[in-house]
Design an enzyme around this catalytic site. Structure first.
Site, mmCIF file in Angstrom:
data_model
loop_
_atom_site.group_PDB
_atom_site.id
_atom_site.type_symbol
_atom_site.label_atom_id
_atom_site.label_comp_id
_atom_site.label_asym_id
_atom_site.label_seq_id
_atom_site.Cartn_x
_atom_site.Cartn_y
_atom_site.Cartn_z
ATOM 1 N N GLU A 46 31.240 42.218 49.543
ATOM 2 C CA GLU A 46 30.295 41.121 49.805
ATOM 3 C C GLU A 46 29.976 40.965 51.284
ATOM 4 O O GLU A 46 28.914 40.464 51.649
ATOM 5 C CB GLU A 46 30.822 39.800 49.239
ATOM 6 C CG GLU A 46 30.825 39.737 47.714
ATOM 7 C CD GLU A 46 32.112 40.280 47.115
ATOM 8 O OE1 GLU A 46 32.944 40.841 47.869
ATOM 9 O OE2 GLU A 46 32.281 40.143 45.885
ATOM 10 N N PHE A 77 40.504 29.248 38.127
ATOM 11 C CA PHE A 77 40.460 30.663 38.483
ATOM 12 C C PHE A 77 39.242 30.943 39.372
ATOM 13 O O PHE A 77 38.127 30.554 39.048
ATOM 14 C CB PHE A 77 40.400 31.531 37.221
ATOM 15 C CG PHE A 77 40.293 33.004 37.537
ATOM 16 C CD1 PHE A 77 41.300 33.651 38.240
ATOM 17 C CD2 PHE A 77 39.183 33.732 37.146
ATOM 18 C CE1 PHE A 77 41.197 34.995 38.553
ATOM 19 C CE2 PHE A 77 39.072 35.081 37.450
ATOM 20 C CZ PHE A 77 40.084 35.717 38.159
ATOM 21 N N GLN A 78 39.468 31.605 40.486
ATOM 22 C CA GLN A 78 38.435 31.949 41.456
ATOM 23 C C GLN A 78 37.685 30.738 41.984
ATOM 24 O O GLN A 78 36.497 30.810 42.294
ATOM 25 C CB GLN A 78 37.468 32.991 40.883
ATOM 26 C CG GLN A 78 38.172 34.322 40.659
ATOM 27 C CD GLN A 78 37.222 35.472 40.410
ATOM 28 O OE1 GLN A 78 36.163 35.295 39.831
ATOM 29 N NE2 GLN A 78 37.628 36.659 40.841
ATOM 30 N N LYS A 109 28.834 27.223 37.463
ATOM 31 C CA LYS A 109 28.442 28.104 36.362
ATOM 32 C C LYS A 109 27.758 27.356 35.217
ATOM 33 O O LYS A 109 26.782 27.843 34.646
ATOM 34 C CB LYS A 109 29.691 28.818 35.833
ATOM 35 C CG LYS A 109 29.387 29.828 34.744
ATOM 36 C CD LYS A 109 30.625 30.635 34.370
ATOM 37 C CE LYS A 109 30.248 31.753 33.406
ATOM 38 N NZ LYS A 109 31.398 32.620 33.096
ATOM 39 N N MET A 119 36.607 49.632 73.338
ATOM 40 C CA MET A 119 36.357 48.495 74.214
ATOM 41 C C MET A 119 37.664 47.787 74.572
ATOM 42 O O MET A 119 37.858 47.341 75.706
ATOM 43 C CB MET A 119 35.383 47.523 73.541
ATOM 44 C CG MET A 119 34.971 46.358 74.406
ATOM 45 S SD MET A 119 34.251 46.893 75.971
ATOM 46 C CE MET A 119 32.509 46.925 75.571
#
Ligand SMILES: Cc1ncc(C[n+]2csc(CCOP(=O)(O)OP(=O)(O)O)c2C)c(N)n1
Ligand SMILES: [Mg+2]
Lengths: 166, 610
Positions: free
Chosen positions: B73, B135-136, B185, B508
């Site tokens: 993502e 959940f999640q 949802k 760097m």
């Protein structure tokens, strides 16, 4: 420790915000992420239910204050924000205080009368009263009552509006 | 240009693919969300599905919107950013709840700091489950509050079209930025009665944003004052930042600069906003800016800051920055004015509008009103001659010099090539040694400095600009953070080219340890042996080429440019000892800029003070 909120380093900000979930968290987040403390905070809907007014006092000055005000103004849910000049505004705060009565009920009642406080609840050995005034005056009453023994105390944090003469 | 028949640039997709959804009005939140995105003109979005966002992925099948399936993502977020940088249109990404939402936090923060217009849709657990550690579940709006311009938690499917419209409006107006819309949802799932809604066009109802009124017009009195201040300045510099690109003000900027004959510095975010090949262009200022840009700002009597924000990487130690300069500060964001440096004239407004105003007034004032700046111009061109960007060529048997590779890359590509970069030495070398002659040809992570930005950003840019050549310049450390998106590029037919500068080090950081920590190298050596970048590239469906000697560089670039049906990764094996110069050491003022070792002797005595 007991710095009076009336001393000049305190600044009072008044924000009109949308009356929606999460708005207070956004406002508070702008202070906390800079490590600034909000000294007092009062929030309630205005006469228009869609908006709330938040009054807060902060211990910040100069550029950081200016910056935090501008950042607050940028929040999408903040409609308006101003810093109130103490010389041109009216401030009030409400205090609920429960004090031990013990042997000194009479002296206590004299103070209550003197300050025109209200007795809200009277128990066998303690008494709860309420008083609203300028925050500095609340400090004063608090100090007068301290020797009796303060059982519990709750102040609302100040609310403020610009005064009408200017 | 593209040999692969399977590549469908978005605008060539038949509109009829969309027929089912277009013919009937949405009746639930999920369909309404997708339709609302179509109504906002979204042509491509980047994402990856999962439980909470599943119901929205069903109407995606029938949508005109091209969905690019990413491998992580973070990639979706940076692709949306790259798309936005390249096209000027808002980038869109969509991911599920919980871990997917936390995976987009980095791109959101990146877009926030670089003012990139972006809309991110996240799935959320059903309303009734919010706050139960379902959940999640994570508090997505809470987590992203500080890294978005604004975010929404939608609780009623009826609000979806309006809120999507508000999200795009906020993302693209005023100072642009990322907006997140979190969608539970149950309100998008057609099997749930809670998702029922009656469709309306997103822009057919009033927005409910009583606190959002971005101001674009500059105050005419202040613009007049600014024009007069400029007229009196003997040593002015136009200090140009990324806001010029956001305001699409490159043209009026050119007119203003030429009208006044004032030198221009373009910050890391503004490379290309003013052509590098223009005689008034001094290039990039700041920590790794070139000597003339840094020193001209330092000696200026007036800085005209246009869409720039006095970032610490530009100013160096603040109390020694441009000590004699008055400041005109133009920004659309009032919170930028006076944030870092007090201004003499501060103008809140859109850069394009304000610059056009400055041009008008300057013309009215006439050429006679302008102070004599011939001495200033000759001083500046003296510095340019004395302190050009330079580096030592490699000796036979040495590894490649990264600056040499960058020059070859520049010379082997047309000037409308879009160059994306990661973060590190290669980024600074790219900004220094490429020649940016057009706006929107340079895409990098300036504010957040996000390693892993370049590959997904390049894919996003290519998705938005399929006819343009897109190169990603990357470091070996960066590459290992997001290289898997080359799989996305292959599968989705979005071929990009990657110039991988492999110095085996987090270069760097190595440079800082060399210069400021007595060459005590701590945790900066990656590996001289693994991974095998050529094999890795090939396993992802790209062409892999390894280049180790100078004479192979140009032919490899030419070969890469002939391959258009898939991505190409050229691994340039570069010299880890090479550092980025000039450099203003952290904590020093810009007067203490350190130039390339070969020029350092020129600073002693004359150069530093002329
Ligand atoms: C996500 C992230 N982690 C750490 C850093 C700190 N950092 C800045 S540049 C850099 C080294 C990058 O190494 P490489 O990709 O090999 O590029 P090079 O400097 O060698 O060109 C690091 C670790 C960062 N900018 N971003
Ligand atoms: Mg490296």
């Amino acid at each position: 420790m007991n710095v009076s909120p009336a001393s000049p380093r305190w600044h009072t900000l008044v924000a009109t915000v949308e009356n929606k979930p999460g708005v207070l968290a956004r406002v508070a987040g702008l202070f906390s992420r800079r490590g600034f403390n909000i000294h007092s905070l009062a929030v309630a809907p205005t006469n228009d239910e869609r908006f709330s007014r938040i009054t807060f006092t902060v211990d910040i000055e100069g550029t950081p204050l200016d910056q935090v005000v501008k950042q607050l103004d940028k929040l999408i849910n903040v409609v308006d924000i101003t810093e109130l000049n103490p010389a041109h505004s009216v401030e009030r705060e409400l205090m609920l205080i429960t004090v031990e009565t013990g042997e000194s009920r009479k002296e206590l009642m004299e103070i209550v009368d003197d300050y025109r406080a209200y007795v809200l609840s009277d128990g066998d050995d303690s008494m709860m009263m309420s008083w609203s005034a300028r925050p500095a005056r609340l400090d004063e009453l608090e100090e007068r009552l301290r020797p009796f023994g303060i059982v519990e105390l709750q102040r609302t944090g100040r609310v403020a509006l610009p005064s009408l003469d200017d | 240009m593209f040999s692969a028949g399977s590549f469908h640039p978005l605008h060539l997709r038949p509109r009829s693919w969309n027929s089912r959804l277009m013919s009937t009005n949405p009746t639930n939140g999920g369909e309404a969300l997708v339709r609302a995105l179509e109504c906002e003109g979204v042509e491509v979005m980047f994402g990856l599905p999962g439980g909470a966002i599943l119901p929205v992925y069903d109407p995606i099948i029938d949508s005109s919107i091209r969905h690019v399936l990413v491998r992580h993502e973070q990639g979706a977020g940076h692709m949306a950013e790259g798309y936005a940088h390249a096209t000027g249109k808002p980038g869109v990404c969509m991911v599920t709840s919980g871990p997917a939402a936390t995976n987009v936090v980095t791109p959101l923060a990146d877009a926030m700091l670089d003012s990139v217009p972006m809309v991110c849709i996240t799935g959320q657990v059903p309303l009734a489950a919010i706050g139960t550690d379902a959940f999640q579940e994570c508090d997505t709006t809470g987590i992203t509050m500080a890294v978005t311009k604004h975010n929404f938690l939608v609780t009623d499917p009826q609000d979806i079209p309006r809120i999507i419209h508000e999200a795009f409006h906020i993302a693209t107006t005023g100072r642009p930025g990322p907006v997140l819309v979190d969608i539970p949802k149950d309100i998008v799932d057609p099997v749930n009665p809670r998702s029922a809604m009656t469709w309306y066009e997103p822009d057919s109802v009033p927005m409910e944003l009583p606190g959002y009124h971005p101001q674009t017009d500059g105050d005419p009195a202040l613009i007049q004052e600014a024009a007069e201040l400029i007229a009196h300045a003997e040593r002015p510099v136009l200090y140009v930042g990324g806001g010029i690109l956001k305001a699409r003000a490159a043209e009026p900027l050119l007119e203003l600069a030429e009208l006044l004959a004032i030198p221009v510095v373009t910050t890391l975010m503004a490379r290309g906003a003013f052509p590098d090949s223009h005689e008034l262009c001094l290039g990039m200022p700041g920590m790794h800016g070139n000597y003339t840009a840094v020193t001209a700002m330092q000696r200026a009597d007036l800085l005209v800051s246009l869409g720039a924000r006095f970032d610490d990487r530009v100013t160096g130690r603040l109390d020694g920055f441009a000590p004699d300069a008055k400041i005109i500060h133009v920004d659309i964001d009032p919170a930028e004015l006076g944030k870092v440096r007090q201004y003499n004239v501060g103008i809140q407004g859109d850069c394009k509008v304000v610059i056009e105003g400055l041009v008008d007034i300057t013309k009215k004032l006439g050429p006679g009103a302008q102070a004599d700046r011939s001495a200033w111009r000759s001083t500046v061109s003296g510095w340019q001659e004395k302190f050009p960007l330079t580096y030592e060529q490699s000796l036979p048997g040495d590894k490649l010099k990264p600056q040499f590779v960058m020059e070859q890359l520049r010379d082997g590509n047309p000037d409308d090539t879009i160059l994306c970069s990661g973060v590190g030495q290669h980024q600074m070398h790219a900004s220094q040694f490429w020649r940016f002659d057009h706006p929107y040809t340079w895409i990098n992570s300036g504010g957040l400095g996000t390693m892993g930005f370049s590959i997904p950003a390049a894919i996003g840019a290519k998705a938005g600009m399929p006819d343009r050549r897109v190169w990603a310049v990357d470091g070996d450390g960066n590459f290992q953070m997001t290289a898997q998106e080359l799989v996305t590029a292959t599968v989705e037919d979005i071929p990009i080219k990657v110039a991988l500068f492999n110095n085996s080090y987090l270069g760097m950081v190595r440079q800082w340890q060399e210069m400021f920590y007595d060459e005590r190298f701590s945790e900066v050596h990656l590996s001289d042996h693994v991974p095998d970048y050529v094999k890795w590239a090939e396993s992802m469906g790209a062409v892999g080429i390894r280049v180790e000697s100078p004479e192979e560089v140009a032919p490899a670039i030419a070969k890469a440019n002939e391959i258009n049906d898939r991505s190409v990764v050229i691994e340039f094996v570069t010299d880890a000892r090479e550092n980025v110069f000039p450099m203003v050491p952290a904590g020093a003022t810009n007067s203490d800029v350190v130039v390339d070792p070969s020029q350092q002797h020129l600073l002693d005595g004359t150069g530093g003070d002329s």
